[in-house]
Scaffold this active site. Structure first.
Site, PDB file in Angstrom:
ATOM      1  N   LYS A 172      60.702  24.886  47.400  1.00 21.41           N
ATOM      2  CA  LYS A 172      61.869  25.454  48.072  1.00 21.41           C
ATOM      3  C   LYS A 172      62.942  24.409  48.385  1.00 21.41           C
ATOM      4  O   LYS A 172      63.936  24.727  49.025  1.00 21.41           O
ATOM      5  CB  LYS A 172      61.424  26.134  49.372  1.00 21.41           C
ATOM      6  CG  LYS A 172      60.329  27.181  49.181  1.00 21.41           C
ATOM      7  CD  LYS A 172      59.833  27.700  50.524  1.00 21.41           C
ATOM      8  CE  LYS A 172      58.616  28.590  50.353  1.00 21.41           C
ATOM      9  NZ  LYS A 172      58.109  29.088  51.663  1.00 21.41           N
ATOM     10  N   ARG A 197      72.511  30.283  60.820  1.00 18.99           N
ATOM     11  CA  ARG A 197      71.535  29.988  61.884  1.00 18.99           C
ATOM     12  C   ARG A 197      71.321  28.493  62.098  1.00 18.99           C
ATOM     13  O   ARG A 197      70.587  28.101  63.011  1.00 18.99           O
ATOM     14  CB  ARG A 197      70.205  30.677  61.557  1.00 18.99           C
ATOM     15  CG  ARG A 197      70.342  32.203  61.460  1.00 18.99           C
ATOM     16  CD  ARG A 197      69.039  32.858  61.075  1.00 18.99           C
ATOM     17  NE  ARG A 197      69.189  34.300  60.915  1.00 18.99           N
ATOM     18  CZ  ARG A 197      68.235  35.116  60.477  1.00 18.99           C
ATOM     19  NH1 ARG A 197      67.050  34.621  60.144  1.00 18.99           N
ATOM     20  NH2 ARG A 197      68.447  36.408  60.369  1.00 18.99           N
ATOM     21  N   ARG A 209      38.917  25.578  49.787  1.00 17.97           N
ATOM     22  CA  ARG A 209      39.674  25.700  51.032  1.00 17.97           C
ATOM     23  C   ARG A 209      38.939  26.476  52.134  1.00 17.97           C
ATOM     24  O   ARG A 209      39.160  26.250  53.305  1.00 17.97           O
ATOM     25  CB  ARG A 209      41.035  26.351  50.775  1.00 17.97           C
ATOM     26  CG  ARG A 209      42.062  25.393  50.190  1.00 17.97           C
ATOM     27  CD  ARG A 209      42.256  24.235  51.149  1.00 17.97           C
ATOM     28  NE  ARG A 209      42.894  23.102  50.506  1.00 17.97           N
ATOM     29  CZ  ARG A 209      44.184  22.788  50.621  1.00 17.97           C
ATOM     30  NH1 ARG A 209      44.982  23.552  51.346  1.00 17.97           N
ATOM     31  NH2 ARG A 209      44.663  21.735  50.015  1.00 17.97           N
ATOM     32  N   HIS A 237      80.730  30.361  58.787  1.00 15.58           N
ATOM     33  CA  HIS A 237      79.677  29.455  59.244  1.00 15.58           C
ATOM     34  C   HIS A 237      79.623  28.180  58.393  1.00 15.58           C
ATOM     35  O   HIS A 237      78.548  27.628  58.155  1.00 15.58           O
ATOM     36  CB  HIS A 237      78.324  30.169  59.225  1.00 15.58           C
ATOM     37  CG  HIS A 237      78.293  31.401  60.081  1.00 15.58           C
ATOM     38  ND1 HIS A 237      78.293  31.342  61.451  1.00 15.58           N
ATOM     39  CD2 HIS A 237      78.284  32.724  59.745  1.00 15.58           C
ATOM     40  CE1 HIS A 237      78.266  32.573  61.949  1.00 15.58           C
ATOM     41  NE2 HIS A 237      78.259  33.424  60.938  1.00 15.58           N
ATOM     42  N   PRO A 282      64.600  31.631  51.572  1.00 12.58           N
ATOM     43  CA  PRO A 282      64.573  31.591  50.110  1.00 12.58           C
ATOM     44  C   PRO A 282      63.288  30.957  49.587  1.00 12.58           C
ATOM     45  O   PRO A 282      62.796  29.979  50.142  1.00 12.58           O
ATOM     46  CB  PRO A 282      65.797  30.736  49.769  1.00 12.58           C
ATOM     47  CG  PRO A 282      66.699  30.868  50.941  1.00 12.58           C
ATOM     48  CD  PRO A 282      65.786  30.990  52.128  1.00 12.58           C
ATOM     49  N   GLU A 283      62.732  31.533  48.532  1.00 10.98           N
ATOM     50  CA  GLU A 283      61.543  30.993  47.905  1.00 10.98           C
ATOM     51  C   GLU A 283      61.939  30.393  46.554  1.00 10.98           C
ATOM     52  O   GLU A 283      63.123  30.246  46.249  1.00 10.98           O
ATOM     53  CB  GLU A 283      60.486  32.093  47.770  1.00 10.98           C
ATOM     54  CG  GLU A 283      60.089  32.676  49.137  1.00 10.98           C
ATOM     55  CD  GLU A 283      59.048  33.775  49.044  1.00 10.98           C
ATOM     56  OE1 GLU A 283      58.252  33.775  48.090  1.00 10.98           O
ATOM     57  OE2 GLU A 283      59.034  34.656  49.931  1.00 10.98           O
ATOM     58  N   ARG A 326      53.986  37.289  60.743  1.00 13.06           N
ATOM     59  CA  ARG A 326      54.820  37.946  59.742  1.00 13.06           C
ATOM     60  C   ARG A 326      54.118  39.229  59.320  1.00 13.06           C
ATOM     61  O   ARG A 326      53.420  39.844  60.105  1.00 13.06           O
ATOM     62  CB  ARG A 326      55.047  37.006  58.552  1.00 13.06           C
ATOM     63  CG  ARG A 326      55.977  35.855  58.865  1.00 13.06           C
ATOM     64  CD  ARG A 326      56.152  34.896  57.707  1.00 13.06           C
ATOM     65  NE  ARG A 326      55.015  33.998  57.569  1.00 13.06           N
ATOM     66  CZ  ARG A 326      54.961  33.002  56.691  1.00 13.06           C
ATOM     67  NH1 ARG A 326      55.970  32.793  55.872  1.00 13.06           N
ATOM     68  NH2 ARG A 326      53.908  32.210  56.633  1.00 13.06           N
TER      69      ARG A 326
END
Length: 290
Positions: free
Chosen positions: A58, A117, A163, A97, A2-3, A273
């Site tokens: 998050k 998980r 950066r 779960h 989730p973001e 990813r």
């Protein structure tokens, strides 16, 4: 994982259900869900009142008060890959779960932490003394997210241009900006017409402003649709899925036409990813930097 929009949907639901309620019980059904606590969850929570529900990036947390004492700590939750915080009537059957169950003195809906998980966890943590007492200590180092009043657009522009990395790596750097993950990074970059490997030091102030506008815009729209759900691992506190996946422009749309120009969407490997982009709207950098 989730973001920001998904966690904010959960936060809003939690606040409407638990703010002002006193905790009567805390039952742990899987020790990994509370692995970072220094005492039993019941000892840490029972008799305390939830003040509100808060979020940064998050992470979300429930500030706790004991009697008339000042708020000094909070129950922090990190949902991990599959964590869910659900409000459920006590008489309802246990979820498959279920890891933690928290009951309240009024006998109303209880808070259940479900995690297939078991990568997520709940932690009772002191609030950080510095830079302020607004967040739990474990996340005090995380940068504000772009919806917080403390987020400084000008400071972000300076820092991201220093950066010397790819712009998507910078967006995922939680010490620079919190809450943006793989999905909304790809969507924001598409809206700003930036390739994910564009060197940050080549960004102009105007382009950074466009990127921030794009990130805020796509996450606001996602929030309005309950977040992005690709499966049943992300749901709100009522167990309902979000529908923003239907509005995604590029993420997960490999070989589908770009909504803007019709060019097939490209998928690239990125940090174990995937990155999705339009080859025409978001051309690759020409200087060979990746």
């Amino acid at each position: 994982m989730p973001e920001l929009p998904e966690v904010e949907v959960v936060r809003r639901g939690l606040e409407s259900w638990v703010a002002g309620r006193e905790i009567a019980s805390a039952e742990v059904l899987h020790p990994r869900a509370v692995r970072r606590n220094t005492g039993t969850l019941a000892d840490l929570l029972v008799g305390r009142t939830v003040v509100s529900a808060e979020r940064r990036g998050k992470y979300l947390w429930l500030p706790l008060r004991e009697g008339d004492s000042p708020v000094e700590d909070a129950l922090m939750a990190h949902l991990g890959m599959s964590g869910q915080l659900l409000m459920v009537e006590p008489k309802e059957p246990e979820e498959k779960h279920l890891r933690v169950r928290i009951g309240f003195t009024d006998g109303g809906p209880e808070l259940r932490f479900v995690d297939q998980r078991t990568f997520g966890h709940l932690l009772v943590s002191p609030l950080a003394v510095r830079p302020s007492r607004d967040v739990p200590e474990p996340i005090a180092h995380i940068a504000p997210d772009p919806f917080e009043e403390s987020f400084d657009d000008a400071e972000f522009t300076i820092r991201i241009r220093r950066r010397q990395t790819g712009v998507k790596r910078a967006l995922l750097d939680q010490s620079l900006i919190s809450g943006v993950g793989n999905i909304y990074a790809d969507e924001a970059l598409w809206r700003a017409k930036l390739h994910w490997a564009r060197p940050t030091e080549t960004l102009t102030g105007k382009k950074v402003a466009e990127l921030l506008t794009a990130a805020r815009g796509v996450m606001t729209e996602a929030l309005g649709e309950g977040g992005t759900s690709f499966d049943r691992l992300y749901v709100n506190v009522n167990g309902e899925s979000g529908y923003f996946d239907r509005s995604l422009a590029v993420y997960g749309r490999r070989d589908e036409p770009c909504p803007r120009c019709g060019t097939p969407i490209r998928r690239d490997a990125f940090m174990n990813r995937s990155s999705y982009s339009c080859p025409k709207c978001q051309p690759r950098p020409r200087n060979g930097r990746w």
